[in-house]
Scaffold this motif. Structure first.
Motif, PDB file in Angstrom:
ATOM      1  N   GLY A   1       1.860  26.556  -0.627  1.00 16.84           N
ATOM      2  CA  GLY A   1       2.836  27.263   0.205  1.00 16.84           C
ATOM      3  C   GLY A   1       3.881  26.303   0.742  1.00 16.84           C
ATOM      4  N   LEU A   2       4.908  26.880   1.367  1.00 19.34           N
ATOM      5  CA  LEU A   2       5.980  26.076   1.957  1.00 19.34           C
ATOM      6  C   LEU A   2       5.819  26.048   3.476  1.00 19.34           C
ATOM      7  CD1 LEU A   2       9.085  27.388  -0.050  1.00 19.34           C
ATOM      8  CD2 LEU A   2       7.582  25.464  -0.581  1.00 19.34           C
ATOM      9  N   THR A   3       5.997  24.884   4.072  1.00 12.52           N
ATOM     10  CA  THR A   3       5.891  24.775   5.527  1.00 12.52           C
ATOM     11  C   THR A   3       7.281  24.896   6.152  1.00 12.52           C
ATOM     12  OG1 THR A   3       6.299  22.409   5.628  1.00 12.52           O
ATOM     13  CG2 THR A   3       4.044  23.104   5.158  1.00 12.52           C
ATOM     14  N   PRO A   4       7.345  25.014   7.481  1.00 11.66           N
ATOM     15  CA  PRO A   4       8.655  25.051   8.140  1.00 11.66           C
ATOM     16  C   PRO A   4       9.499  23.812   7.817  1.00 11.66           C
ATOM     17  CG  PRO A   4       6.892  25.468   9.734  1.00 11.66           C
ATOM     18  CD  PRO A   4       6.236  25.177   8.440  1.00 11.66           C
ATOM     19  N   ASN A   5       8.838  22.668   7.566  1.00 11.17           N
ATOM     20  CA  ASN A   5       9.585  21.444   7.213  1.00 11.17           C
ATOM     21  C   ASN A   5      10.456  21.668   5.989  1.00 11.17           C
ATOM     22  OD1 ASN A   5       8.165  20.295   9.241  1.00 11.17           O
ATOM     23  ND2 ASN A   5       6.889  18.984   7.949  1.00 11.17           N
TER      24      ASN A   5
ATOM     25  N   GLU B   1       6.064  16.435  11.622  1.00 10.82           N
ATOM     26  CA  GLU B   1       5.654  15.571  10.514  1.00 10.82           C
ATOM     27  C   GLU B   1       4.940  16.431   9.477  1.00 10.82           C
ATOM     28  OE1 GLU B   1       5.030  11.800  10.474  1.00 10.82           O
ATOM     29  OE2 GLU B   1       6.744  11.725  11.819  1.00 10.82           O
ATOM     30  N   GLY B   2       4.445  15.781   8.459  1.00 12.86           N
ATOM     31  CA  GLY B   2       3.595  16.495   7.531  1.00 12.86           C
ATOM     32  C   GLY B   2       4.332  17.043   6.334  1.00 12.86           C
ATOM     33  N   PRO B   3       3.638  17.901   5.576  1.00 18.29           N
ATOM     34  CA  PRO B   3       4.096  18.257   4.237  1.00 18.29           C
ATOM     35  C   PRO B   3       5.247  19.264   4.220  1.00 18.29           C
ATOM     36  CG  PRO B   3       2.159  19.510   4.807  1.00 18.29           C
ATOM     37  CD  PRO B   3       2.395  18.571   5.955  1.00 18.29           C
TER      38      PRO B   3
ATOM     39  N   LEU C   1      -6.896  16.224  22.686  1.00 18.01           N
ATOM     40  CA  LEU C   1      -5.732  15.389  22.970  1.00 18.01           C
ATOM     41  C   LEU C   1      -4.990  14.981  21.705  1.00 18.01           C
ATOM     42  CD1 LEU C   1      -7.202  13.101  25.758  1.00 18.01           C
ATOM     43  CD2 LEU C   1      -5.705  15.059  25.999  1.00 18.01           C
ATOM     44  N   VAL C   2      -5.622  15.218  20.545  1.00 16.28           N
ATOM     45  CA  VAL C   2      -4.992  14.706  19.321  1.00 16.28           C
ATOM     46  C   VAL C   2      -3.618  15.328  19.080  1.00 16.28           C
ATOM     47  CG1 VAL C   2      -7.145  14.075  18.205  1.00 16.28           C
ATOM     48  CG2 VAL C   2      -6.196  16.336  17.814  1.00 16.28           C
ATOM     49  N   ILE C   3      -3.431  16.567  19.513  1.00 14.11           N
ATOM     50  CA  ILE C   3      -2.125  17.196  19.257  1.00 14.11           C
ATOM     51  C   ILE C   3      -1.027  16.550  20.101  1.00 14.11           C
ATOM     52  CG2 ILE C   3      -0.864  19.378  19.373  1.00 14.11           C
ATOM     53  CD1 ILE C   3      -2.944  20.482  17.707  1.00 14.11           C
ATOM     54  N   PRO C   4      -1.201  16.477  21.457  1.00 18.50           N
ATOM     55  CA  PRO C   4      -0.187  15.743  22.230  1.00 18.50           C
ATOM     56  C   PRO C   4      -0.023  14.283  21.777  1.00 18.50           C
ATOM     57  CG  PRO C   4      -1.761  16.815  23.705  1.00 18.50           C
ATOM     58  CD  PRO C   4      -2.194  17.114  22.319  1.00 18.50           C
ATOM     59  N   TRP C   5      -1.123  13.618  21.471  1.00 19.98           N
ATOM     60  CA  TRP C   5      -1.024  12.224  21.014  1.00 19.98           C
ATOM     61  C   TRP C   5      -0.181  12.116  19.761  1.00 19.98           C
ATOM     62  CZ3 TRP C   5      -6.883  10.606  21.501  1.00 19.98           C
ATOM     63  CH2 TRP C   5      -7.120  10.176  22.814  1.00 19.98           C
ATOM     64  N   PHE C   6      -0.374  13.073  18.863  1.00 21.04           N
ATOM     65  CA  PHE C   6       0.367  12.984  17.616  1.00 21.04           C
ATOM     66  C   PHE C   6       1.858  13.211  17.854  1.00 21.04           C
ATOM     67  CE2 PHE C   6       1.952  13.882  13.444  1.00 21.04           C
ATOM     68  CZ  PHE C   6       1.266  12.954  12.680  1.00 21.04           C
ATOM     69  N   VAL C   7       2.183  14.106  18.786  1.00 24.75           N
ATOM     70  CA  VAL C   7       3.597  14.350  19.101  1.00 24.75           C
ATOM     71  C   VAL C   7       4.210  13.065  19.670  1.00 24.75           C
ATOM     72  CG1 VAL C   7       5.171  15.664  20.556  1.00 24.75           C
ATOM     73  CG2 VAL C   7       3.257  16.815  19.441  1.00 24.75           C
ATOM     74  N   ILE C   8       3.494  12.416  20.589  1.00 18.84           N
ATOM     75  CA  ILE C   8       3.979  11.148  21.153  1.00 18.84           C
ATOM     76  C   ILE C   8       4.149  10.116  20.039  1.00 18.84           C
ATOM     77  CG2 ILE C   8       3.332   9.201  22.638  1.00 18.84           C
ATOM     78  CD1 ILE C   8       1.906  11.245  24.448  1.00 18.84           C
ATOM     79  N   SER C   9       3.147  10.019  19.183  1.00 20.18           N
ATOM     80  CA  SER C   9       3.185   9.020  18.116  1.00 20.18           C
ATOM     81  C   SER C   9       4.358   9.257  17.173  1.00 20.18           C
ATOM     82  CB  SER C   9       1.890   9.047  17.306  1.00 20.18           C
ATOM     83  OG  SER C   9       0.793   8.862  18.147  1.00 20.18           O
ATOM     84  N   ALA C  10       4.626  10.520  16.887  1.00 26.65           N
ATOM     85  CA  ALA C  10       5.738  10.828  15.996  1.00 26.65           C
ATOM     86  C   ALA C  10       7.060  10.433  16.661  1.00 26.65           C
ATOM     87  CB  ALA C  10       5.733  12.313  15.639  1.00 26.65           C
TER      88      ALA C  10
END
Lengths: 344, 418, 287
Positions: free
Chosen positions: B303-307, B77-79, C134-143
Motif C-alpha cells: 500500500g501507499l502511505t501518506p509520505n 519518517e518511514g516508508p 514513550l517510543v512515539i514521542p521519542w521518535f518524533v523528537i529523534s526525527a
C-alpha cells in the motif's frame, strides 16, 4: 590534585556511629561544626546542587517528562498519523475504561502479580544475600549461579520454562509422575499428584508466570542486598557482639534498621516492576499473549496490544495514565512507610 | 551536539539536491531472507528501467513490524510503499497509515478483472488500498511415514477420514500424550478454519456480504463450532500446546515428528522443506459433510502511505513501483524465489502449477478460498480463541461459548462501523 | 537497642560453636537452590550446541556437540556488527549511568536546597510510565533532531535512568553525615566531596548499578528496534528477533546467539561483583 593528605586522612577515617545507630563506641569524635557562615554556606550548597543537577534536569524535562506529558495528552484524542486529524474525545477513553472488562481483568491480574512477586522477592532476595554473605569458599561462583537467571535473555527464559512446565513433556510433570508411582507402590495413593497443565490452565497460568518472574528477578534483589550488607560497617556488629548479641538480635537490631534505605529501594523498585510487568508475560504465554482466557494479561501488556496490534494509541495512552496513577499512589504510600520507620 | 547534527543534516540535503532531480522511494516489509532477496531483485530491475527513480528497501523483524510502522509514520519518517497483512488494513486506514490507491494510476475495474477474487479484501468502502504480489491458502500437511506406518497410504479427504486417521495416530500413555494425530492450533491457522471453512461446510456464511453482521450464530454455525471442539474434547485427536511455543505445532510436526498432521498456510512450505527430514505431503482441506469445499485465503498487500502522497512526483514514482511489484513478471519472480502463489488470475490458471505435488493443492484451493473481511484482526482472532478455550479448558457448553463469541465479535463490527 | 542486645548475652565459647552449623546450613541451602537457579541457564547454553531438530528433544546433553549453529550465526548473519553496536551502546551508557546517577543521587541526599523533594519525586515519577508508550514521542523528537539511525539515538533514553538515581540516593542515605561535614571543614569543594569521599564509600552500590545498567542496555529491545533503520545499526536483541518469522522460529540460532551474547554480561558481572564485597571493607572499617 591539591587536596593533599588531609583529604586522604579523612577518607580513611573509620565510620562513626553518629545519628544512625547508637552503639557503645559511637561517641562523637569529630569536633563541633563551624556554624558561623551558615547563610552563605546554605546558598553555596544550593548553588552547587543546582549545578550538579543542571544536565540531568534538562535530560529529565526534555526526554522523560515532556514525552510523558505528550503521551498523557494523546489519551484525550482518537489516534491518527496526522496530528491535525486527531479527534478530541475529552474523557471519552476514560469512560470506556470503566466498561472494559478485559482491562479490569488485566488490573486484577496485575495487582495479584504484585502481591505475589514483591514479598517473595524481598524475603528470598534478602535471605539468599545473607546466606551468600556467610559462605567464603566458592563465593563468586555461588553469586554467579544466583545471578544467572537475571542475565539470561527473556526469550530463552520463556522457552526453557515453557518446556519445563509442559503438560506432556515437562520435567516438572515427569517428577510428579515418578512421585505418584513411588507413593502408589507404597500404598499411599492420597499422595498422588496428577500431571498439571500449568501455563495451559487459566487458574494456574498466572502463578506459573509469577514463579518465573521471581526466579528471574531474584539476582537483581540479591545484588542489591549484598551491596547493602557491605555498606553496614563491621564495627557495628563487632560492638554488638562484644555486648553478646546472638545472630537473631544482630539481624533484627543492626542489619534490618541499617538496611532500611536499601529495603525501601528494593520494595519500591520491585513493586514498580511488578505493576509494569511485561517482558516475561509477552514471552512465556505462547498460545496467545496474555494467556488462555486472558489469565496472565497485565496492564502493560494490554496497553501494548491496544497500541500496536490494534493501533488504538489514544486508548492505550489512557491506560498508561491509569497505570501511572496506580503506581504513583502505591509508591508514595511505600515511601512514607519507609521514611517513617527510621528517622535520621 | 544539536548544531552539529543540524549542520550534517543540511549538508546531507544539499548533497542529495546535487545528486540530480531523482525521486527516492522507500519500501518496507518484514525481514525474511527470501522475501528480501526477491524484492532486491525487483528493485534492481525497476531502478534500471526507471533511472529517475531510486527505490530503497528496509526490513524489520516480523514480530515487531507493526510497532515499527506505528512509531515511524507519525514523525513523518518511514516508508512510501509499505507491505501489510490485509487483515490490518482497517486499523491502519482508520489511523491514516495507508492511503487509497490514486485513481489516475489504478483502474479499479481492471484490477477486479485481473486479480484473484480474494484481492477484493484489499478494498475498504469499495476503494483499493493496495495490491498483493502473492496470495496464500491453507492446506493439510501430513507426515507420510507416520500415516503409512498406521496403514494409511493416502491423506484424509473428508472430516470423517481425518478423525479416523488422527485417532489411529494418537498415542496416549496414562494421562499424557506421546504422539498426537493432529497438532491443535487455534492460535495458528485454525481460527480461520473455524470461521471460513467449517461454518461454510456446515451450511452458513460466517458474515453478511457487506461484512457488518455476524451470521455464524445460527444453528449451522453452532454445529460447525461444536464439531471443531468435539475433535479435541470428544475424539481426543490432539491437545492445545502439545509442543510448547507459538509455533509448537509446527515444531512437533517438522522436527519432533510426534504430530502427524497440521493445518498450515502455503507460506510454510519453504520452512517445512528446509527442516523436515521425512516424507511429507500436503493436501486440500477435508471436504465438509455435504461435500462442500472451502478454504481461507489471505495475503500481504503493498500500500501507499501518506509520505508517498506528499508531492505529485513522489506519488507517481510510488504508484509506478507498486504497479511494478504487482505485475505478472514480479509475481513469477516471487513464486520462484519465495515460493508464494501469484495473485493474478492468468497466472494461477497455469495447469503445470496446479499439477505440482506441493503447490497444486494450494492453487486448487484458491478457487474456493475466502478472505475474511476483518475490521480488527487481532481482536477478532482473540474472540474465536477465547471461544475455543472456554469449551476445552473450562468445559463450557459449545453453544453458549459460540453465542458469546458471536456477540463479542458483533460488538467489534459495530464499533468499527461507527 | 544496645541494652536489649546486652540482655541476650551468651558466653563467647558457645557462640563460636554455633557459627559452624550456620555455615553448613548456608552451604546446604545454597547448594539446593543452585539446581533451580542454574538449570534453565545451562539448558539454554547446551541447546546452542544442538541442531534444529534435536533442540526440541528432551536430552539434557547434546548427542553431538555441534558448532554449526555458532558458525551460522557468526558467518551467515550480521552478528559481529550487532555485537559491536550493543557493546558500544552498553559501555557508553553504563559510563553515563555510573557518573550521572551517583551525582544526582548524591545531590539529593547530601546537599540541602529548595525543591529537593520535588525534584526527587519528579525523577521517580518517570519510572512509572512504561517506556512502551514513550517510543512515539521519542521518535518524533529523534526525527526532529536527526537522531534516527544513530548511536546517540539508541542510547539517549538510558543515559540517566531514574532507578539508578533512586538506588544511589538510598545508598548515600546510609552514610553518616559527620564524615562529609568534617571534610567540608577541610575546605574541599562540593564536587571534591562527592568524588573523593562519597563515591568510594558507595562502591558496592556503584558496582551493582554498573551491572544493572550494562545488562539493561545490553538487552534493550523495543527502542533500539524502532530507532535503528538500517541493518548495520541493529543491536543484538533486534538481530535475534530476526530469527523468528511467520512460518516458524529458528530456536537453535536464537540459543546460539544468546549463548554468545551472555559472555560480555558474565565478564561485566565478574569484574564488578568483586567490588560489591571489597568496597567498604577497604575504605571503611580498617581504620
Amino acid at each position: 590534585m591539591g587536596l593533599g593528605d588531609g583529604l586522604k586522612a579523612i577518607t580513611q577515617l573509620p565510620y562513626l556511629g553518629g545519628s544512625q545507630v547508637q552503639t557503645k563506641r559511637g561517641q562523637e569524635q569529630i569536633g563541633a561544626r563551624p556554624r558561623r557562615f551558615k547563610l552563605t554556606l546554605a546558598t553555596r550548597e544550593a548553588l552547587w546542587a543546582y549545578a550538579f543537577l543542571l544536565i540531568p534536569l534538562i535530560f529529565y524535562l526534555f526526554l522523560r517528562i515532556w514525552p510523558a506529558f505528550q503521551a498523557f495528552w494523546l489519551s484525550l484524542f482518537s489516534w491518527h498519523v496526522d496530528p491535525a486529524q486527531r479527534e478530541f474525545l475529552g474523557a471519552g477513553y476514560y469512560r470506556d475504561m470503566l466498561a472494559d472488562s478485559k482491562l479490569h481483568r488485566a488490573l486484577t491480574n496485575t495487582l495479584l502479580y504484585a502481591a505475589i512477586i514483591v514479598p517473595a522477592q524481598l524475603v528470598l532476595g534478602l535471605g539468599i544475600a545473607l546466606l551468600l554473605n556467610v559462605v567464603t569458599v566458592f563465593r563468586p561462583l555461588f553469586r554467579a549461579i544466583y545471578f544467572a537467571p537475571y542475565v539470561t535473555p527473556a526469550a530463552a527464559v520463556a522457552w526453557v520454562w515453557g518446556w519445563m512446565y509442559s503438560e506432556n513433556f515437562g520435567i516438572i510433570n515427569n517428577f510428579l509422575i515418578e512421585w505418584s508411582i513411588f507413593w502408589e507402590e507404597r500404598g499411599l495413593p492420597w499422595l498422588v499428584i496428577d500431571p498439571q497443565p500449568f501455563l495451559g490452565d487459566p487458574d494456574q497460568a498466572l502463578f506459573a508466570v509469577a514463579v518465573v518472574v521471581v526466579w528471574k528477578q531474584l539476582g537483581f534483589q540479591v545484588v542489591i542486598f549484598l551491596a547493602g550488607l557491605q555498606g553496614i560497617p563491621r564495627m557495628y556488629y563487632d560492638a554488638a557482639k562484644i555486648d553478646g548479641a546472638n545472630s537473631w538480635s544482630l539481624f533484627r537490631y543492626v542489619t534490618l534498621p541499617l538496611l532500611n534505605p536499601v529495603m525501601a529501594f528494593s520494595v519500591i523498585i520491585s513493586t514498580i516492576y511488578a505493576l509494569q510487568l511485561f517482558d516475561e508475560v509477552v514471552n512465556i504465554n505462547f498460545t496467545d499473549q496474555g494467556g488462555p482466557l486472558n489469565s496472565t494479561l497485565t496492564i502493560a501488556l494490554y496497553m501494548y496490544q491496544e497500541a500496536f496490534a490494534r493501533f488504538r494509541l489514544g486508548y492505550a495512552a489512557a491506560v498508561v495514565v491509569l497505570l501511572f496513577v496506580l503506581i504513583m499512589i502505591v509508591t508514595l504510600v511505600q515511601l512514607r512507610f519507609f521514611s517513617k520507620r527510621v528517622e535520621y | 551536539m544539536k548544531h552539529l547534527v543540524r549542520a550534517m543534516l543540511v549538508a546531507a540535503v544539499l548533497l542529495a539536491g546535487l545528486a540530480a532531480a531523482q525521486v527516492e522511494i522507500l519500501y518496507w516489509q518484514y525481514q525474511f531472507d527470501a522475501r528480501f532477496d526477491a524484492m532486491e531483485q525487483l528493485i534492481e530491475q525497476f531502478n534500471a528501467e526507471n533511472p529517475d527513480i531510486v527505490v530503497r528497501q528496509e526490513t524489520f523483524p516480523y514480530d515487531a513490524y507493526q510497532q515499527q510502522v506505528a512509531a515511524s509514520l507519525p514523525a513523518g519518517e518511514g516508508p512510501d510503499v509499505v507491505q501489510l497483512f490485509y487483515g490490518w488494513l482497517p486499523t491502519w486506514q482508520r489511523s491514516g497509515y495507508v492511503e487509497p490507491l490514486p485513481a489516475e494510476f489504478f483502474d479499479a475495474a481492471e484490477l477486479d478483472a485481473t486479480f484473484v477474487p480474494m484481492a477484493q479484501a484489499a478494498k475498504l468502502g469499495g476503494t483499493y488500498y493496495g495490491l498483493p504480489t502473492a496470495v496464500r491458502s491453507l492446506g493439510l500437511f501430513y507426515n507420510k511415514d507416520l500415516l503409512s506406518e498406521a496403514g494409511y497410504d493416502s491423506p484424509p479427504a473428508t472430516w470423517d477420514e481425518f478423525i479416523e486417521i488422527a485417532k489411529a495416530l494418537t498415542i496416549k500413555r496414562g494421562p499424557r500424550f506421546e504422539q498426537i494425530g493432529w497438532g491443535v492450533a487455534p492460535q495458528g491457522q485454525e481460527h480461520h478454519v473455524i470461521r471460513e471453512v467449517l461454518t461454510r461446510q456446515f451450511g452458513t456464511a460466517p458474515y453478511s456480504d457487506d461484512g457488518t453482521e455476524v451470521l455464524y450464530d445460527s444453528e449451522a454455525g453452532i454445529e460447525a463450532f461444536a464439531f471443531y471442539t468435539g475433535l479435541i474434547t470428544e475424539h481426543e485427536l490432539g491437545v492445545i500446546d502439545f509442543v510448547p511455543g507459538t509455533s509448537g505445532y509446527r515444531e512437533g510436526f517438522r522436527s519432533l515428528q510426534n504430530i502427524a498432521m497440521i493445518f498450515d498456510g502455503s507460506f510454510a512450505i519453504g520452512a517445512t522443506q528446509n527442516t523436515a527430514e521425512f516424507e511429507w505431503g500436503v493436501t486440500e482441506l477435508p471436504v465438509g459433510p455435504s461435500g462442500v469445499k472451502s478454504n481461507f485465503g489471505s495475503f500481504w498487500m503493498n500500500g501507499l502511505t501518506p509520505n508517498a502522497l506528499a508531492d505529485p512526483a513522489k506519488t507517481e514514482a510510488a504508484a509506478k513501483f507498486l504497479q511494478y511489484v504487482t505485475s505478472p513478471e514480479a509475481m513469477e519472480l516471487w513464486l520462484d524465489v519465495v515460493g508464494e502463489l501469484p495473485a493474478r488470475q492468468a497466472l494461477i490458471a497455469d495447469p503445470e502449477l496446479a499439477a505440482d505435488p506441493v503447490f497444486g493443492p494450494f492453487i486448487r484451493s484458491l478457487e474456493y478460498a475466502h478472505a475474511t473481511t476483518f475490521v480488527d484482526e487481532s481482536a477478532q482472532r482473540a474472540v474465536i480463541m477465547d471461544a475455543v478455550n472456554r469449551v476445552v479448558l473450562e468445559g463450557v457448553d459449545p453453544e453458549a461459548s459460540w453465542l458469546q463469541a458471536a456477540a463479542e465479535e458483533q460488538a467489534l463490527l459495530d464499533q468499527f462501523a461507527q | 537497642m544496645a541494652t536489649r542486645t546486652q540482655r541476650r548475652s551468651a558466653p563467647r565459647s558457645q557462640r563460636r560453636f554455633r557459627m559452624r552449623p550456620t555455615t553448613i546450613l548456608a552451604y546446604t541451602l545454597l547448594a539446593l537452590g543452585t539446581t533451580v537457579m542454574v538449570f534453565p541457564f545451562l539448558w539454554m547454553v547446551l541447546s546452542a550446541f544442538k541442531d534444529a531438530r534435536e533442540i526440541f528433544r528432551f536430552n539434557f546433553w547434546p548427542t553431538q556437540w555441534m558448532l554449526a549453529n555458532f558458525r551460522e550465526v557468526l558467518f551467515d548473519t550480521d552478528f559481529p556488527r550487532w555485537f559491536f553496536n550493543s557493546l558500544l551502546v552498553a559501555v557508553a551508557t553504563t559510563a553515563s549511568v555510573l557518573f550521572f546517577c551517583s551525582l544526582v543521587g548524591y545531590t539529593l541526599t547530601r546537599l540541602r536546597f529548595p525543591g529537593r523533594t520535588l525534584i526527587f519525586i519528579l525523577i521517580l515519577a518517570t519510572l512509572m510510565i512504561p517506556t512502551e508508550m514513550l517510543v512515539i514521542p521519542w521518535f518524533v523528537i529523534s526525527a526532529d533532531f536527526g537522531w534516527v539511525n544513530s548511536y546517540w539515538g539508541i542510547a539517549f533514553p538510558g543515559l540517566i535512568p531514574a532507578f539508578g538515581v533512586f538506588l544511589m540516593r538510598q545508598f548515600f542515605e546510609t552514610l553518616p553525615r559527620d564524615l562529609f561535614d568534617a571534610a567540608r571543614v577541610d575546605g574541599i569543594n562540593e564536587f571534591g566531596l562527592f568524588w573523593y569521599i562519597g563515591l568510594p564509600l558507595v562502591r558496592p552500590a556503584l558496582a551493582a548499578l554498573g551491572i544493572f545498567a550494562f545488562i539493561g542496555n545490553w538487552n534493550a529491545f523495543l527502542w533500539p528496534l524502532i530507532i535503528a533503520k538500517s541493518p548495520d545499526m541493529r543491536t543484538l536483541p533486534v538481530g535475534v528477533a530476526l530469527f523468528s518469522g511467520e512460518a516458524g522460529t529458528a530456536w537453535h540460532l536464537i540459543m546460539a546467539t544468546n549463548a554468545m551474547a551472555i559472555v560480555p554480561v558474565l565478564i561485566v558481572f565478574f569484574v564488578f561483583q568483586r567490588h560489591i564485597i571489597e568496597g567498604i571493607v577497604l575504605t571503611g572499617t580498617k581504620g
